[in-house]
Design a protein around this motif. Structure first.
Motif, short mmCIF file in Angstrom:
data_model
loop_
_atom_site.label_atom_id
_atom_site.label_comp_id
_atom_site.label_asym_id
_atom_site.label_seq_id
_atom_site.Cartn_x
_atom_site.Cartn_y
_atom_site.Cartn_z
N GLU A 104 28.27 104.96 73.09
CA GLU A 104 29.68 104.60 73.08
C GLU A 104 29.85 103.10 72.86
O GLU A 104 30.76 102.66 72.16
CB GLU A 104 30.35 104.99 74.40
N ARG A 105 28.97 102.31 73.49
CA ARG A 105 29.05 100.85 73.38
C ARG A 105 27.68 100.27 73.12
O ARG A 105 26.68 100.75 73.63
CB ARG A 105 29.61 100.25 74.67
N LEU A 106 27.67 99.19 72.33
CA LEU A 106 26.46 98.42 72.06
C LEU A 106 26.76 96.98 72.41
O LEU A 106 27.72 96.40 71.91
CB LEU A 106 26.07 98.53 70.59
N ASN A 107 25.94 96.40 73.27
CA ASN A 107 26.04 94.99 73.62
C ASN A 107 24.83 94.27 73.05
O ASN A 107 23.70 94.55 73.45
CB ASN A 107 26.10 94.80 75.14
N GLU A 108 25.08 93.36 72.13
CA GLU A 108 24.03 92.53 71.54
C GLU A 108 23.97 91.24 72.34
O GLU A 108 24.99 90.56 72.51
CB GLU A 108 24.34 92.22 70.07
N ILE A 109 22.79 90.88 72.82
CA ILE A 109 22.61 89.67 73.61
C ILE A 109 21.97 88.60 72.73
O ILE A 109 20.90 88.82 72.17
CB ILE A 109 21.72 89.94 74.85
N VAL A 110 22.64 87.46 72.61
CA VAL A 110 22.19 86.38 71.73
C VAL A 110 22.04 85.10 72.56
O VAL A 110 23.02 84.61 73.13
CB VAL A 110 23.18 86.14 70.58
N SER A 111 20.82 84.58 72.59
CA SER A 111 20.56 83.36 73.37
C SER A 111 21.09 82.13 72.63
O SER A 111 21.70 82.23 71.57
CB SER A 111 19.07 83.22 73.63
N GLN A 112 20.80 80.98 73.18
CA GLN A 112 21.20 79.72 72.56
C GLN A 112 20.16 79.22 71.56
O GLN A 112 20.39 78.22 70.90
CB GLN A 112 21.45 78.67 73.65
N ASP A 113 19.07 79.94 71.41
CA ASP A 113 18.00 79.59 70.47
C ASP A 113 18.47 79.82 69.03
O ASP A 113 19.02 80.88 68.71
CB ASP A 113 16.76 80.45 70.78
N GLU A 114 18.23 78.85 68.15
CA GLU A 114 18.72 78.94 66.77
C GLU A 114 18.09 80.13 66.02
O GLU A 114 18.77 80.80 65.24
CB GLU A 114 18.48 77.64 66.01
N ALA A 115 16.82 80.40 66.22
CA ALA A 115 16.19 81.54 65.55
C ALA A 115 16.85 82.85 66.00
O ALA A 115 17.08 83.75 65.18
CB ALA A 115 14.69 81.57 65.84
N ASP A 116 17.17 82.96 67.26
CA ASP A 116 17.84 84.15 67.77
C ASP A 116 19.24 84.28 67.16
O ASP A 116 19.67 85.37 66.80
CB ASP A 116 17.91 84.08 69.31
N ARG A 117 19.92 83.16 67.02
CA ARG A 117 21.26 83.17 66.40
C ARG A 117 21.19 83.64 64.95
O ARG A 117 22.04 84.41 64.49
CB ARG A 117 21.88 81.78 66.45
N GLN A 118 20.17 83.19 64.21
CA GLN A 118 20.01 83.60 62.81
C GLN A 118 19.79 85.11 62.72
O GLN A 118 20.38 85.79 61.87
CB GLN A 118 18.83 82.86 62.16
N GLN A 119 18.95 85.65 63.59
CA GLN A 119 18.70 87.10 63.59
C GLN A 119 19.96 87.86 63.97
O GLN A 119 20.25 88.92 63.42
CB GLN A 119 17.55 87.42 64.55
N ALA A 120 20.73 87.30 64.90
CA ALA A 120 21.99 87.94 65.32
C ALA A 120 22.99 87.98 64.17
O ALA A 120 23.73 88.96 64.02
CB ALA A 120 22.57 87.21 66.52
N ARG A 121 23.01 86.93 63.36
CA ARG A 121 23.91 86.92 62.21
C ARG A 121 23.59 88.07 61.25
O ARG A 121 24.49 88.68 60.67
CB ARG A 121 23.84 85.58 61.49
N MET A 122 22.31 88.36 61.09
CA MET A 122 21.90 89.48 60.22
C MET A 122 22.37 90.82 60.82
O MET A 122 22.84 91.70 60.09
CB MET A 122 20.38 89.48 60.02
#
Length: 145
Positions: A104-122
């Motif tokens: 029903e719900r998906l929560n994506e957790i994104v840290s403050q790390d730039e590499a993690d942010r780049q992967q989250a953008r994808m």
């Protein structure tokens, strides 16, 4: 259709997920948390020591007895596909979890790390391209959008 929320600017993802799953389990919701094996092991340890006054019941999908899987409000799984159906999926991993659309719900957790942010953008682009409405929540300012 699955409700997708990105929690970003998360300073300590493991502690954040502990609070998130404790709150969800307290409402009676069932949660699956996905991520890499070592990350899930760290989360398992954090769930045991997170709070001195309570315990967050949880188990590993790969090793739990069927009765425990059915009764546990929080399940740690290497992947969402094949995990017992629950209400909420929390993704600590760097890729789109296969089978997310059954939750029903998906929560994506994104840290403050730039590499993690780049992967989250994808991942964001993946969900947006498939027509999912995406919400965002800034863990630092506590603003939703």
């Amino acid at each position: 259709m699955t409700e997708v929320t990105f929690h970003f600017n998360v300073p300590d993802p493991l502690a954040y997920v502990c609070r998130l799953v404790r709150r969800a389990a307290g409402t009676g919701a069932k949660v699956v948390v996905t991520g890499g094996g070592p990350l899930l092991q760290e989360l398992d340890e954090e769930l045991w020591r997170f709070s001195p006054t309570d315990f967050i019941p949880h188990c590993h999908a790969a090793t739990a007895d069927p009765q425990v899987l059915q009764a546990s409000p929080v399940i740690l799984a290497d992947q969402a596909r094949g995990a017992p159906h629950q209400d909420i999926l929390v993704n600590l991993g760097s890729v789109v979890p296969e089978g997310f659309e059954t939750f029903e719900r998906l929560n994506e957790i994104v840290s403050q790390d730039e590499a993690d942010r780049q992967q989250a953008r994808m991942r964001w682009k993946h969900y947006a391209a498939r027509g999912y409405a995406i919400r965002k929540y800034d863990a630092v300012t506590r603003e939703s959008g």
